[in-house]
Write a protein that holds these residues in place. Structure first.
Motif, PDB file in Angstrom:
ATOM      1  N   ASP A  18     -29.283   4.345   9.883  1.00 43.94           N
ATOM      2  CA  ASP A  18     -29.423   4.291  11.331  1.00 43.94           C
ATOM      3  C   ASP A  18     -30.862   4.510  11.793  1.00 43.94           C
ATOM      4  O   ASP A  18     -31.123   5.311  12.683  1.00 43.94           O
ATOM      5  CB  ASP A  18     -28.474   5.303  11.987  1.00 43.94           C
ATOM      6  CG  ASP A  18     -28.266   5.011  13.467  1.00 43.94           C
ATOM      7  OD1 ASP A  18     -28.396   3.830  13.860  1.00 43.94           O
ATOM      8  OD2 ASP A  18     -28.015   5.966  14.217  1.00 43.94           O
ATOM      9  N   LEU A  19     -31.801   3.785  11.196  1.00 46.99           N
ATOM     10  CA  LEU A  19     -33.208   3.895  11.566  1.00 46.99           C
ATOM     11  C   LEU A  19     -33.476   3.042  12.799  1.00 46.99           C
ATOM     12  O   LEU A  19     -33.034   1.900  12.881  1.00 46.99           O
ATOM     13  CB  LEU A  19     -34.099   3.437  10.414  1.00 46.99           C
ATOM     14  CG  LEU A  19     -33.910   4.175   9.086  1.00 46.99           C
ATOM     15  CD1 LEU A  19     -34.838   3.602   8.039  1.00 46.99           C
ATOM     16  CD2 LEU A  19     -34.123   5.669   9.253  1.00 46.99           C
ATOM     17  N   ARG A  20     -34.230   3.610  13.767  1.00 47.64           N
ATOM     18  CA  ARG A  20     -34.496   2.905  15.020  1.00 47.64           C
ATOM     19  C   ARG A  20     -35.948   3.102  15.453  1.00 47.64           C
ATOM     20  O   ARG A  20     -36.544   4.131  15.172  1.00 47.64           O
ATOM     21  CB  ARG A  20     -33.581   3.421  16.123  1.00 47.64           C
ATOM     22  CG  ARG A  20     -32.119   3.204  15.816  1.00 47.64           C
ATOM     23  CD  ARG A  20     -31.233   3.720  16.944  1.00 47.64           C
ATOM     24  NE  ARG A  20     -29.849   3.376  16.682  1.00 47.64           N
ATOM     25  CZ  ARG A  20     -29.310   2.188  16.955  1.00 47.64           C
ATOM     26  NH1 ARG A  20     -30.024   1.254  17.498  1.00 47.64           N
ATOM     27  NH2 ARG A  20     -28.048   1.950  16.685  1.00 47.64           N
ATOM     28  N   VAL A  80     -40.749   7.863   7.232  1.00 48.34           N
ATOM     29  CA  VAL A  80     -40.317   6.473   7.217  1.00 48.34           C
ATOM     30  C   VAL A  80     -41.182   5.766   8.256  1.00 48.34           C
ATOM     31  O   VAL A  80     -41.301   6.215   9.391  1.00 48.34           O
ATOM     32  CB  VAL A  80     -38.821   6.330   7.569  1.00 48.34           C
ATOM     33  CG1 VAL A  80     -38.421   4.862   7.592  1.00 48.34           C
ATOM     34  CG2 VAL A  80     -37.971   7.099   6.575  1.00 48.34           C
ATOM     35  N   ARG A  81     -41.793   4.679   7.825  1.00 53.37           N
ATOM     36  CA  ARG A  81     -42.681   3.910   8.694  1.00 53.37           C
ATOM     37  C   ARG A  81     -42.256   2.451   8.678  1.00 53.37           C
ATOM     38  O   ARG A  81     -41.583   2.019   7.758  1.00 53.37           O
ATOM     39  CB  ARG A  81     -44.129   4.028   8.237  1.00 53.37           C
ATOM     40  CG  ARG A  81     -44.661   5.448   8.339  1.00 53.37           C
ATOM     41  CD  ARG A  81     -46.146   5.515   8.022  1.00 53.37           C
ATOM     42  NE  ARG A  81     -46.731   6.736   8.498  1.00 53.37           N
ATOM     43  CZ  ARG A  81     -47.187   6.937   9.726  1.00 53.37           C
ATOM     44  NH1 ARG A  81     -47.136   5.980  10.610  1.00 53.37           N
ATOM     45  NH2 ARG A  81     -47.704   8.089  10.078  1.00 53.37           N
ATOM     46  N   GLN A  82     -42.700   1.723   9.690  1.00 53.18           N
ATOM     47  CA  GLN A  82     -42.429   0.291   9.753  1.00 53.18           C
ATOM     48  C   GLN A  82     -43.763  -0.435   9.812  1.00 53.18           C
ATOM     49  O   GLN A  82     -44.590  -0.169  10.678  1.00 53.18           O
ATOM     50  CB  GLN A  82     -41.588  -0.065  10.972  1.00 53.18           C
ATOM     51  CG  GLN A  82     -41.218  -1.527  11.024  1.00 53.18           C
ATOM     52  CD  GLN A  82     -40.364  -1.860  12.230  1.00 53.18           C
ATOM     53  OE1 GLN A  82     -40.400  -1.183  13.249  1.00 53.18           O
ATOM     54  NE2 GLN A  82     -39.582  -2.912  12.110  1.00 53.18           N
ATOM     55  N   ARG A  90     -45.994   1.761  12.349  1.00 50.54           N
ATOM     56  CA  ARG A  90     -45.232   2.503  13.341  1.00 50.54           C
ATOM     57  C   ARG A  90     -44.414   3.595  12.659  1.00 50.54           C
ATOM     58  O   ARG A  90     -43.692   3.323  11.698  1.00 50.54           O
ATOM     59  CB  ARG A  90     -44.311   1.524  14.049  1.00 50.54           C
ATOM     60  CG  ARG A  90     -43.821   1.980  15.380  1.00 50.54           C
ATOM     61  CD  ARG A  90     -43.005   0.918  16.064  1.00 50.54           C
ATOM     62  NE  ARG A  90     -43.755  -0.336  16.143  1.00 50.54           N
ATOM     63  CZ  ARG A  90     -43.200  -1.518  16.283  1.00 50.54           C
ATOM     64  NH1 ARG A  90     -41.889  -1.631  16.356  1.00 50.54           N
ATOM     65  NH2 ARG A  90     -43.924  -2.603  16.364  1.00 50.54           N
ATOM     66  N   LEU A  91     -44.499   4.836  13.156  1.00 52.13           N
ATOM     67  CA  LEU A  91     -43.703   5.943  12.622  1.00 52.13           C
ATOM     68  C   LEU A  91     -42.273   5.819  13.112  1.00 52.13           C
ATOM     69  O   LEU A  91     -42.018   5.740  14.309  1.00 52.13           O
ATOM     70  CB  LEU A  91     -44.283   7.292  13.047  1.00 52.13           C
ATOM     71  CG  LEU A  91     -43.501   8.521  12.596  1.00 52.13           C
ATOM     72  CD1 LEU A  91     -43.549   8.664  11.078  1.00 52.13           C
ATOM     73  CD2 LEU A  91     -44.038   9.766  13.261  1.00 52.13           C
ATOM     74  N   VAL A  92     -41.316   5.788  12.174  1.00 54.51           N
ATOM     75  CA  VAL A  92     -39.895   5.745  12.525  1.00 54.51           C
ATOM     76  C   VAL A  92     -39.351   7.162  12.572  1.00 54.51           C
ATOM     77  O   VAL A  92     -38.691   7.559  13.527  1.00 54.51           O
ATOM     78  CB  VAL A  92     -39.100   4.889  11.511  1.00 54.51           C
ATOM     79  CG1 VAL A  92     -37.614   4.939  11.810  1.00 54.51           C
ATOM     80  CG2 VAL A  92     -39.609   3.461  11.509  1.00 54.51           C
ATOM     81  N   GLY A  93     -39.629   7.965  11.541  1.00 60.31           N
ATOM     82  CA  GLY A  93     -39.137   9.331  11.512  1.00 60.31           C
ATOM     83  C   GLY A  93     -39.736  10.125  10.375  1.00 60.31           C
ATOM     84  O   GLY A  93     -40.219   9.569   9.385  1.00 60.31           O
ATOM     85  N   THR A  94     -39.704  11.452  10.522  1.00 57.06           N
ATOM     86  CA  THR A  94     -40.275  12.374   9.542  1.00 57.06           C
ATOM     87  C   THR A  94     -39.254  13.455   9.201  1.00 57.06           C
ATOM     88  O   THR A  94     -38.532  13.922  10.075  1.00 57.06           O
ATOM     89  CB  THR A  94     -41.537  13.053  10.116  1.00 57.06           C
ATOM     90  OG1 THR A  94     -42.460  12.057  10.535  1.00 57.06           O
ATOM     91  CG2 THR A  94     -42.208  13.949   9.085  1.00 57.06           C
ATOM     92  N   ALA A  95     -39.230  13.847   7.932  1.00 57.37           N
ATOM     93  CA  ALA A  95     -38.427  14.996   7.492  1.00 57.37           C
ATOM     94  C   ALA A  95     -39.352  15.947   6.733  1.00 57.37           C
ATOM     95  O   ALA A  95     -40.068  15.522   5.829  1.00 57.37           O
ATOM     96  CB  ALA A  95     -37.288  14.552   6.595  1.00 57.37           C
ATOM     97  N   GLY A 124     -39.721  14.229  18.453  1.00 60.26           N
ATOM     98  CA  GLY A 124     -38.858  15.291  17.948  1.00 60.26           C
ATOM     99  C   GLY A 124     -37.376  14.996  18.075  1.00 60.26           C
ATOM    100  O   GLY A 124     -36.547  15.857  17.809  1.00 60.26           O
ATOM    101  N   LEU A 125     -37.031  13.778  18.472  1.00 60.43           N
ATOM    102  CA  LEU A 125     -35.625  13.405  18.622  1.00 60.43           C
ATOM    103  C   LEU A 125     -35.053  12.888  17.304  1.00 60.43           C
ATOM    104  O   LEU A 125     -35.777  12.323  16.480  1.00 60.43           O
ATOM    105  CB  LEU A 125     -35.496  12.319  19.699  1.00 60.43           C
ATOM    106  CG  LEU A 125     -36.013  12.711  21.091  1.00 60.43           C
ATOM    107  CD1 LEU A 125     -35.969  11.507  22.017  1.00 60.43           C
ATOM    108  CD2 LEU A 125     -35.205  13.867  21.657  1.00 60.43           C
ATOM    109  N   ARG A 126     -33.748  13.055  17.125  1.00 62.52           N
ATOM    110  CA  ARG A 126     -33.074  12.567  15.918  1.00 62.52           C
ATOM    111  C   ARG A 126     -33.242  11.062  15.794  1.00 62.52           C
ATOM    112  O   ARG A 126     -33.084  10.331  16.775  1.00 62.52           O
ATOM    113  CB  ARG A 126     -31.593  12.883  15.975  1.00 62.52           C
ATOM    114  CG  ARG A 126     -31.286  14.341  15.937  1.00 62.52           C
ATOM    115  CD  ARG A 126     -29.795  14.535  16.053  1.00 62.52           C
ATOM    116  NE  ARG A 126     -29.478  15.947  16.021  1.00 62.52           N
ATOM    117  CZ  ARG A 126     -28.252  16.416  16.064  1.00 62.52           C
ATOM    118  NH1 ARG A 126     -27.229  15.580  16.142  1.00 62.52           N
ATOM    119  NH2 ARG A 126     -28.031  17.699  16.019  1.00 62.52           N
ATOM    120  N   ASN A 127     -33.543  10.637  14.578  1.00 61.67           N
ATOM    121  CA  ASN A 127     -33.735   9.199  14.378  1.00 61.67           C
ATOM    122  C   ASN A 127     -33.372   8.800  12.959  1.00 61.67           C
ATOM    123  O   ASN A 127     -34.227   8.422  12.170  1.00 61.67           O
ATOM    124  CB  ASN A 127     -35.169   8.790  14.694  1.00 61.67           C
ATOM    125  CG  ASN A 127     -35.299   7.292  14.831  1.00 61.67           C
ATOM    126  OD1 ASN A 127     -34.332   6.602  15.082  1.00 61.67           O
ATOM    127  ND2 ASN A 127     -36.497   6.795  14.650  1.00 61.67           N
TER     128      ASN A 127
END
Length: 184
Positions: A18-20, A80-82, A90-95, A124-127
């Protein structure tokens, strides 16, 4: 020469879920970078997967990355980047994964752990979620030229007698203590 103890990680980036970006599913060109935090020492370059070309918001990489783990590191950063047509990815999300999740417990050093973490976007939102496996690889180095990997420690053997006449049979069960207030 003095012995030094060096750790590195074998991180297998398995998949994402569910990557956005901007509320839309990531269609393609998603890739993952993995690095250990530097804790005051110069930062190490991240290891990176190849971009996913399958055009879906649940990409599958199944790619092994090797990451150095400096002494004192507290986190491993998974991004995760695009890849985009502009000059910036583009940064998709970080853990931010605590090193304590795979170092310092009672399991052997070469133990393979399968882990899933929630990704957070730049706000900082879930992604989405990232699924990885991590194995700590330890080497003992003498000097800088010769390093050898340690084999995993042998696993303990647990045996039960099977000769019922000689040993009086086998009992199965575990004694459990419970307070008297739990009695029905």
């Amino acid at each position: 020469m003095a012995n030094t103890h060096h750790r590195s990680l074998e991180v297998t980036v398995i998949s994402g879920e569910d990557l956005r970006t901007n509320g839309r599913p990531v269609k393609n060109n998603a890739f993952v970078t993995v690095k250990a935090d530097s804790c005051g020492s110069p930062s190490l370059p991240p290891s990176s997967t190849k971009p996913n070309a399958h055009g879906e918001s649940n990409p599958y990489w199944d790619e092994k990355l090797h990451v150095d783990l400096p002494a004192g590191s507290r986190h491993v950063v998974v991004e995760v980047r695009q890849r985009s047509s502009s000059s910036r990815d583009r940064l998709v999300g970080t853990a931010w994964i605590p090193v304590s999740d795979f170092v310092g417990d009672y399991t052997p050093e070469n133990y393979l752990r399968f882990l899933s973490y929630r990704l957070r976007d730049a706000k900082g939102l879930r992604n989405g979620i990232i699924n990885i496996s991590v194995r700590v690889v330890t080497s003992s180095c003498k000097g800088s030229s010769s390093c050898s990997l340690r084999p995993p420690p042998p696993l303990p053997e647990f045996r039960m007698p099977v000769d019922r006449e000689e040993h009086g049979g086998t009992v199965t069960g575990v004694p459990v203590w419970y307070p008297s207030q739990w009695k029905a």
